[in-house]
Design an enzyme around this catalytic site. Structure first.
Site, mmCIF file in Angstrom:
data_model
loop_
_atom_site.group_PDB
_atom_site.id
_atom_site.type_symbol
_atom_site.label_atom_id
_atom_site.label_comp_id
_atom_site.label_asym_id
_atom_site.label_seq_id
_atom_site.Cartn_x
_atom_site.Cartn_y
_atom_site.Cartn_z
ATOM 1 N N ILE A 1 1.501 10.096 6.402
ATOM 2 C CA ILE A 1 0.768 9.060 5.682
ATOM 3 C C ILE A 1 0.174 9.628 4.409
ATOM 4 O O ILE A 1 -0.836 10.310 4.425
ATOM 5 C CB ILE A 1 -0.343 8.445 6.556
ATOM 6 N N HIS A 2 0.827 9.383 3.296
ATOM 7 C CA HIS A 2 0.267 9.774 1.999
ATOM 8 C C HIS A 2 -0.247 8.508 1.339
ATOM 9 O O HIS A 2 -0.424 7.488 2.002
ATOM 10 C CB HIS A 2 1.311 10.524 1.167
ATOM 11 N N ALA A 3 -0.503 8.577 0.039
ATOM 12 C CA ALA A 3 -1.183 7.473 -0.629
ATOM 13 C C ALA A 3 -0.471 6.121 -0.477
ATOM 14 O O ALA A 3 -1.107 5.118 -0.170
ATOM 15 C CB ALA A 3 -1.386 7.811 -2.098
#
Lengths: 323, 88
Positions: free
Chosen positions: B14-16
């Site tokens: 889960i990145h931006a």
């Protein structure tokens, strides 16, 4: 909490007077061993063969005394006590003053998979530091949704539903010269009994998410003077949408508090409505909190004055009536 | 209250961008929605909160919702995880 392993101890980012200067000199595979309690042990008695009440589950510290004894054991070719020593599930051994352990000790540690660490600090200095560091790590902690800012030296935690304008309020406070500690996710620890220390999560710290702008970096935009790593939480300001049917505090004579990790912190409930300048209200609240810390309660003093005035007025009225 | 276990299926974690997708989805519901990982709970309507989880590939998470549309909320978010946030 996640398991705290010896590897985590080595990877801690500690500065100045907290630095432990640790490095692993042997038994690398053992770095996955877990440190379960925030205490240390000087294993002198155990080395001499007395294993009753041996606090094996603590970090074992070897200073000059212990090392001299290890050398004596090696000279006399006595290995049994050491073999027994490594039968226990020891988290790790730390050699202070950059002492190198004896060959025997190192081999046995290697075989038992027990990590050996080394530091250049003296035993007493290392002991005070590691107890402080472990105390912080094992302190009760909690993640809270909110923004932590330092306003006139007071750590203010702004809470409220998402979308109520916490980040925008904090942004204006920063713009007015105050400091951001953490946005959105604040990690709070209770240290030395009743002090709450808040800080941000590592990756996202000192970044803010502002609707319409996206993610911004406060350090780069406002400079290093606009941020702080950690700060004590001294005031909680809860923002909520103005509810016409609700009574808000108009006098402020009574103090309300919020409990965080069992510590009572002064708290305020501030209704948000277009046209209310929340940052200025928070600035004022912070200054008022400082006055209170100095022993001056605005609302109480005001009421005292009113009462005094009412008394003199009524005395005057009775006097005039009589004459 | 409704709970559901989900696992992160996209390689990058889960990145931006996935975080923004989740927040957008979460904001469509009235319920309070949270993620829980290793006993730590964060608000699913906060981008920073979600990124803080440090949720990497194959990490199990718990989605928790509380409110009038809790069931739909948990399902919609779990579905987003299933679809790998439209990545890969």
């Amino acid at each position: 909490m996640d398991k705290f392993r010896v590897l985590d101890l080595l990877q801690l980012d500690l500065k100045e007077n907290d630095a432990l200067n640790l490095k692993c000199i042997s038994g690398r595979p053992g770095l996955i061993r877990e440190i379960r309690i925030p205490e240390i042990n000087r294993p002198g008695l155990a080395l001499s063969g007395f294993y009753e009440n041996f606090a094996y589950n603590r970090i074992q510290i070897f200073g000059r005394g212990e090392n001299a004894y290890l050398k004596k054991l090696e000279r006399e070719k006595k290995k049994d006590t050491l073999e027994k020593f490594f039968k226990y599930d020891i988290p790790c051994c730390v050699f202070t003053r950059s002492i190198d352990p004896t060959e025997d000790f190192r081999n046995l540690a290697e075989r038992a998979g027990c990590p050996l660490l080394q530091t250049d600090l003296s035993s007493s200095e290392f002991t005070t530091r590691i107890i402080r560091v472990l105390g912080d790590i094992f302190a009760p902690k909690k993640l809270l949704h909110g923004v932590l800012v330092e306003v006139f030296g007071i750590g203010v935690l702004i809470t409220g539903e998402s979308g109520v304008g916490k980040s925008e309020t904090a942004l204006e406070l920063i713009e007015r010269g105050h400091r951001l500690v953490a946005d959105d996710v604040v990690e709070i620890r209770r240290v030395s009994g009743n002090i709450l220390i808040g800080k941000g999560a590592k990756v996202v710290s000192h970044h803010m998410e502002i609707r319409g702008l996206g993610i911004i970096n406060i350090t780069h935009l406002f400079g290093v003077g606009a941020i702080r790593d950690k700060k004590q939480v001294q005031l909680v300001v809860h923002l909520e949408e103005w509810d016409a049917s609700k009574e808000y505090d108009r006098i402020g004579e009574e103090e309300t508090t919020t409990g965080i990790l069992g510590v009572r912190v002064p708290s305020l409930l501030i209704p948000v409505r277009p046209g209310r300048n929340i940052p200025i209200i928070i600035e004022t609240a912070a200054m008022n909190e400082r006055l209170k810390k100095m022993g001056y309660y605005s609302a109480k003093e005001f009421n005292k004055n009113v009462m005094r005035w009412l008394e003199t007025e009524s005395a005057r009225a009775t006097f005039l009536e009589k004459s | 209250m409704v709970e559901k276990e989900v696992v992160i299926k996209n390689r990058a974690g889960i990145h931006a961008r996935p975080a923004a997708l989740i927040v957008k989805m979460a904001n469509d519901f009235k319920s309070s929605i949270y993620f829980e990982k290793d006993g730590e709970r964060v608000n699913a309507k906060s981008i920073m909160g979600i990124i803080t989880l440090g949720a990497t590939y194959k990490t199990p998470l718990k989605v928790i919702a509380e409110g009038e549309d809790e069931k739909e909320a948990v399902e919609a978010i779990a579905d987003l995880f299933e679809r790998k946030f439209e990545e890969d």
